[in-house]
Every structure is written in structure tokens, then in C-alpha cells.
Design a protein around this motif. Structure first.
Motif: not given
Length: 439
Positions: A125, A166, A191
Motif C-alpha cells: 500500500g 498507488k 489502500d
């Protein structure tokens, strides 16, 4: 006579000084709703006085942070430059400083093969997952040991999360390490925030493909004159703020009035720096040219289409992570991280609200518009057989302060609560009749 006159003027001056000090103290108390603390303000000044302007590195593809440097990586977008001594020293969080062999802030990150007496847990994450792993991994390990499935086994938690990552960076990180021969018994992906916030506030504003790594424009392209102006002005204000703080580390620090003067002007400088950062985020350069900096051309008709598109890539990347982990005989779990800007997700006392919530924060809009799309995509993940868990309401019944900033990060107790939930889910799966404590 001279002595009497001296005493007279001294008493008058002392009286004026005491009136000024008491009045200033009262004004500060009314403004801040708390008494002035000499020690607290002194500690703030000591930190600010050591701050240096943070600007782009002269090295191509590198971005500087007060605590470390990020450099380009051929597969993962960027990692941290390997270093033994943290750049920021005592001003930086000790668990969030170093970069090691693979560029992650975890000395244990390495290529581990499968062993019967060892359980490898990988956490993937962005900075939220990084904090979860580095600051509270002991809680996760202790909770996992409550299961007989982990009896007599060494549990190794690897922080493969990175601030700013991301999707598809989590997917690519997993694939990269698997290709190098790494084995994972459990993969935890937590995330969601970065996926809807960073593309909208950074890449898209610079006409850069939203699924490129964050701030790609700044990593691979020389800044245009407007961005150079933003950077130079920010550096000037940062240096002025540092000098102003240093000025009040002398005997002036014992004066209430001097402390309040410093505090008021520092707030002004801090606000100007924040406004410059917002202006830089909102600045839009020339239109997308489709080159190696901007990436593929893209277009979203409106905000609904934008956040739906971001959530779709997030969902599809998670599905691919799940398939990769399953193909390598591991267990994959995906968690949507909580965030304070999700409406009605956490009750807050005034102190936490002042710290954690800002109505004009540039991330707020993306959370309010993007999280509903993530939650819906999470339901689709479950339909695809992914073990997905929505944690956005985890803190709904907790009034204690948990957030440490106005972005997304938590105190250790908050991370600990999440790790207990994660461990409970893992234990439940592994202890089920279907799984039978398989590793």
C-alpha cells in the motif's frame, strides 16, 4: 532624587510590562482556547529553526524530502535512495527514515523462500500501510500467534508499502518480488486513499496520465517557469520561518508577549507556504502531448466518470494481486483504509478536529467523491472472490483521538485496532474447516 526617579520609572515600566503580558496571555487563551505553554512553543520553534527549504534535487528523476530522497525505479516508479544516515536527523520519525537494499523503509525486506517453520506476511500500500506495518507490526504478530495455525512458527512481516504508492504500484511490487523468487504466505493490501486522491490532485492537474506514479511530472521533467516560481517562493518562506523561529530561542522565549508575536507571525508564514503548495497542485501546464512525461491521452467527462475510472483500476489491480497470490499458494486480503474525510466515519473532540479536519484541504473533495466509488468497487471485489473488507466505519464508535494529521495517518492505537481486525480475519480463514490451517 535620581534614585527615586529611577525607581519611579522602573515601577511604571514594570506595570506596563505586566499589563501587556497579562493582556497578551488573555488574548492567546481566547484565541486558542488553552493556556500558553512556554515549553510547547519552545519545542515547536526548535523544530522549525532546523527546517531547511525542501526543493527538487538536481539529480534527474529524484525528489527530495526532509528525511530521505526518492529516486526512479525501472519497474516500481520510485523507491527511496539507499542511505545509512537519515537526512532529517531527530526531526524525522525514527521508524520512517531509512531506505535499505531494495529501497523500502524496512531492513527485513529481502527475498525469502518457502520454509515450513516460517510465515512471511507482506504488507502492501501507501504511507498508511507503511505506518500500519512499521509502527504496529508487533500487534499484528501477537494477534496472529493466538491461532494454532501459527504455533511454533516464526512470523516475518515485510513492509512492501511506500509513501505515495498507488495502484498499480502494489500489483507491480508484488509481481517484481515474486519474479525474484520471493515467497509470501499472506499478502495484506490496505489502500484506497491514494488511488482517488493523488491522481486527481497531482497527475491530472499536470496533464499526466493518472495511473503513472505520483508527481510524475516533477520526477522526469524540468519544471516550467511557473513551477520554478512556486518552488523558489516556498523555499524563501521556509527559510524566513526558520530564521524567525531561531530569533526567539534567546531570552525572548521567557516573554509571553514575545511568544505570542512569534506564534502569530509563524502562523502567517505557515499559511502562506500552505497556499503556495495548493497553488502548485492546482497549476495546469500545457495540454497533454502524449509523450513519455504525460503518458497516454486520457479524458473524463466529469467527476463521476473520473472517480469511477480510478476505482475500476484499483479494483482490477486487486483482482490481479489476488490471482498472483493464489497461484503461488498464498492468502490474499484487501482492506479499504479509513479516512477522516469520509462523512460520519468518526466522532471527534475539538482538539482532534482542529488537527485532522480542514474544510479547504485539497484532498477532501477526492475522498468525498472517490470513496463511494471505492466502496461500490469493493462490493464487486467480493463478488469476484476477493477477501475484501471495508474499514471506513471502523472508528465510528471511538471518540479517542486517533488521527495525527489532516491527511490520513494514525497514532499507533489506531493502527493497532486495524491490525487486530486484520489478524482476526486471517485467523478465521486459516482455522476454517475449508482451509484447515494450511500455510
Amino acid at each position: 532624587m535620581n534614585n527615586r526617579r529611577f525607581i519611579y520609572y522602573f515601577v511604571i515600566a514594570l506595570f506596563i510590562y505586566l499589563v501587556l503580558e497579562s493582556t497578551t496571555y488573555a488574548l492567546y487563551y481566547l484565541r486558542q482556547d488553552k493556556p500558553l505553554s512556554f515549553s510547547e512553543l519552545r519545542e515547536q520553534r526548535q523544530v522549525i529553526a532546523r527546517e531547511k527549504p525542501v526543493s527538487l534535487s538536481g539529480e534527474p528523476g529524484a525528489l527530495e524530502n526532509p528525511c530521505y530522497t526518492e529516486v526512479l525505479h525501472p519497474y516500481l516508479g520510485f523507491v527511496r535512495a539507499v542511505q545509512e544516515v537519515p537526512k532529517g536527523g531527530e526531526d524525522c520519525d525514527a521508524v520512517d527514515l531509512y531506505a535499505y537494499e531494495f529501497g523500502f523503509p524496512d531492513p527485513d525486506v529481502a527475498i525469502y523462500s518457502r520454509q515450513a517453520n516460517r510465515v512471511i506476511v507482506g504488507i502492501f500500500g501507501g504511507s498508511f500501510a507503511q505506518g500500519l506495518s512499521l509502527k504496529a507490526e508487533d500487534i499484528l504478530i501477537d494477534e496472529l500467534r493466538l491461532s494454532p495455525c501459527f504455533a511454533g512458527k516464526y512470523i516475518e512481516v515485510l513492509t512492501l508499502a511506500m509513501g505515495g504508492y498507488k495502484q498499480p504500484q502494489q500489483l507491480l511490487t508484488l509481481a517484481y518480488f515474486l519474479s525474484l523468487g520471493a515467497h509470501f504466505d499472506v499478502v495484506i493490501n490496505i489502500d484506497g486513499f491514494n488511488e482517488v486522491v493523488l491522481p486527481a490532485t497531482e497527475n491530472i492537474a499536470k496533464q499526466v496520465f493518472p495511473f503513472y506514479p505520483r508527481n510524475w511530472f516533477g520526477r522526469v521533467e524540468k519544471f516550467d517557469p511557473a513551477m520554478l516560481t512556486f518552488t523558489a517562493r516556498r523555499d524563501q518562506l521556509t527559510e524566513k520561518r526558520s530564521e524567525w523561529a531561531a530569533l526567539f530561542l534567546n531570552p525572548l522565549r521567557f516573554s509571553i508577549t514575545a511568544n505570542v508575536i512569534w506564534w502569530a507571525y509563524d502562523r502567517l508564514l505557515s499559511g502562506r507556504i500552505a497556499n503556495l503548495q495548493i497553488d502548485a497542485l492546482e497549476y495546469e501546464p500545457a495540454e497533454n502531448t502524449g509523450d513519455t512525461v504525460s503518458g497516454p491521452d486520457f479524458h473524463y467527462a466529469d467527476d463521476e466518470a473520473l472517480y469511477s475510472g480510478l476505482a475500476t483500476v484499483w479494483k482490477d489491480a486487486s483482482i490481479q494481486m489476488g490471482r498472483l497470490v493464489a497461484a503461488n499458494d498464498g492468502l490474499y486480503l484487501h482492506f479499504l483504509q479509513p479516512n477522516q474525510y469520509v462523512p460520519d466515519s468518526k466522532p471527534m473532540h475539538e482538539a482532534e478536529r482542529k488537527l485532522a479536519l480542514h474544510a479547504d484541504h485539497p484532498y477532501r473533495k477526492s475522498v468525498e467523491n472517490g470513496y463511494p466509488a471505492l466502496i461500490e468497487a469493493g462490493r464487486q471485489l467480493k463478488d469476484e472472490g476477493i477477501r475484501f473488507h471495508d474499514l471506513t466505519q471502523l472508528f465510528r464508535g471511538h471518540r479517542e483521538a486517533l488521527y495525527v494529521d489532516d491527511c490520513c495517518h494514525l497514532e499507533r492505537p489506531g493502527y493497532g485496532m486495524i491490525n487486530r481486525v486484520i489478524a482476526q480475519e486471517i485467523r478465521g480463514i486459516l482455522e476454517s474447516a475449508e482451509a484447515g490451517c494450511r500455510q
